[in-house]
Write a protein that holds these residues in place. Sequence first.
Motif, PDB file in Angstrom:
ATOM      1  N   LEU A 117       0.826  -1.210   0.000  1.00  0.00           N
ATOM      2  CA  LEU A 117       0.000   0.000   0.000  1.00  0.00           C
ATOM      3  C   LEU A 117       0.859   1.259   0.000  1.00  0.00           C
ATOM      4  CD1 LEU A 117      -2.817  -0.989   2.526  1.00  0.00           C
ATOM      5  CD2 LEU A 117      -3.012  -0.754   0.041  1.00  0.00           C
ATOM      6  N   VAL A 118       1.932   1.237   0.783  1.00  0.00           N
ATOM      7  CA  VAL A 118       2.816   2.404   0.839  1.00  0.00           C
ATOM      8  C   VAL A 118       3.512   2.616  -0.500  1.00  0.00           C
ATOM      9  CG1 VAL A 118       4.906   3.348   1.893  1.00  0.00           C
ATOM     10  CG2 VAL A 118       3.153   2.287   3.330  1.00  0.00           C
ATOM     11  N   LEU A 119       4.071   1.548  -1.074  1.00  0.00           N
ATOM     12  CA  LEU A 119       4.782   1.666  -2.349  1.00  0.00           C
ATOM     13  C   LEU A 119       3.828   2.014  -3.484  1.00  0.00           C
ATOM     14  CD1 LEU A 119       7.232  -1.369  -2.069  1.00  0.00           C
ATOM     15  CD2 LEU A 119       7.728   1.055  -1.685  1.00  0.00           C
ATOM     16  N   ARG A 120       2.639   1.421  -3.471  1.00  0.00           N
ATOM     17  CA  ARG A 120       1.655   1.664  -4.538  1.00  0.00           C
ATOM     18  C   ARG A 120       1.202   3.119  -4.573  1.00  0.00           C
ATOM     19  NH1 ARG A 120      -1.097   2.945  -7.971  1.00  0.00           N
ATOM     20  NH2 ARG A 120      -2.743   1.848  -9.114  1.00  0.00           N
ATOM     21  N   ASN A 121       1.212   3.778  -3.420  1.00  0.00           N
ATOM     22  CA  ASN A 121       0.738   5.162  -3.341  1.00  0.00           C
ATOM     23  C   ASN A 121       1.859   6.161  -3.068  1.00  0.00           C
ATOM     24  OD1 ASN A 121      -2.408   4.879  -3.308  1.00  0.00           O
ATOM     25  ND2 ASN A 121      -1.660   3.293  -1.918  1.00  0.00           N
ATOM     26  N   ARG A 127      -0.517   6.780  -8.094  1.00  0.00           N
ATOM     27  CA  ARG A 127      -1.884   6.861  -7.574  1.00  0.00           C
ATOM     28  C   ARG A 127      -2.894   7.184  -8.661  1.00  0.00           C
ATOM     29  NH1 ARG A 127       0.923   9.666  -3.464  1.00  0.00           N
ATOM     30  NH2 ARG A 127       0.196  11.698  -4.217  1.00  0.00           N
ATOM     31  N   ALA A 128      -2.446   7.827  -9.727  1.00  0.00           N
ATOM     32  CA  ALA A 128      -3.363   8.247 -10.795  1.00  0.00           C
ATOM     33  C   ALA A 128      -3.621   7.148 -11.816  1.00  0.00           C
ATOM     34  CB  ALA A 128      -2.818   9.487 -11.501  1.00  0.00           C
ATOM     35  N   ARG A 129      -2.920   6.031 -11.718  1.00  0.00           N
ATOM     36  CA  ARG A 129      -3.046   4.966 -12.714  1.00  0.00           C
ATOM     37  C   ARG A 129      -3.467   3.653 -12.057  1.00  0.00           C
ATOM     38  NH1 ARG A 129       0.814   8.462 -14.214  1.00  0.00           N
ATOM     39  NH2 ARG A 129       0.981   9.007 -16.423  1.00  0.00           N
ATOM     40  N   TYR A 130      -4.353   2.948 -12.723  1.00  0.00           N
ATOM     41  CA  TYR A 130      -4.789   1.647 -12.233  1.00  0.00           C
ATOM     42  C   TYR A 130      -5.347   0.854 -13.401  1.00  0.00           C
ATOM     43  CZ  TYR A 130      -9.607   3.334 -12.569  1.00  0.00           C
ATOM     44  OH  TYR A 130     -10.803   3.821 -13.044  1.00  0.00           O
ATOM     45  N   MET A 131      -5.482  -0.462 -13.211  1.00  0.00           N
ATOM     46  CA  MET A 131      -6.055  -1.332 -14.235  1.00  0.00           C
ATOM     47  C   MET A 131      -7.514  -1.608 -13.879  1.00  0.00           C
ATOM     48  SD  MET A 131      -3.070  -4.098 -15.179  1.00  0.00           S
ATOM     49  CE  MET A 131      -4.134  -4.811 -16.447  1.00  0.00           C
ATOM     50  N   HIS A 132      -8.397  -1.325 -14.807  1.00  0.00           N
ATOM     51  CA  HIS A 132      -9.821  -1.525 -14.555  1.00  0.00           C
ATOM     52  C   HIS A 132     -10.131  -2.984 -14.273  1.00  0.00           C
ATOM     53  CE1 HIS A 132     -14.123  -0.723 -14.748  1.00  0.00           C
ATOM     54  NE2 HIS A 132     -14.240  -1.774 -15.539  1.00  0.00           N
TER      55      HIS A 132
END
Length: 232
Positions: A117-121, A127-132
């Motif tokens: 969670l820390v690394l992902r954000n 934080r602005a990119r993700y896979m639907h």
Amino acid sequence: PGVFNAVFKPTAGLLGFHDPLHPEFTDSLHEWFFRSGLDHFVWIFGMLCAYSFPWYDRQLQAIEDMPSGKRALAKAAVIGSALAVGGWYVHTYFLRPKREYNKVHPYTSWIPIAVFLVLRNATAGLRARYMHLFTWCGKVTLETYILQFHIWMKSTGINGSPKFLMVWLPSFWLNMAVVSAVYFVLSYRVFKITVVLRDVAVPKDNRGIFVNSVIMAVATAAFYAVGVALKG
């Protein structure tokens, strides 16, 4: 173990299971004990994450508002600390033998999740990119976890554990595609049903919650009494 036996021994006739692949486990409730305790405490971490999200969001925004040099230093410190904790976890716990690791998993499984969670954000770009696809799968993760043993996989034999992919068609890849499609469709359908049942079981008004809680408590006590009676 003492609390577990007191609660679940009366239901041994229903929950008991002997895995033919592991005859060394003579207690019929061993599998139930193992599964019910493996992720016993990680839900607490999940609730703490949800509760502390506004605070965490403010800290991330505070870092983004720092001057560029100080911001880069702060992010490097956060990322470095997370990587250090992750490395310590892998070295101290994750590399243990399977059964030794299983003993500490309920108390340590939150550590790699927190690191992720820390690394992902860690940065605004991440934080602005993700896979639907992952977002959609995350909504039905409970259903896919449960139904994998009933739809997607087959057992090793009578009273055996699920180990292999269900076989409907002779072609491996076509069979995998069909079975997986059915598996995901049914998981999503069960998710929708779960939402409806949740609204019925947990209404929005306090009185309804109280009434339903009493009904569920009485029903649980009744089923437990029936289990004790059947055992006797």
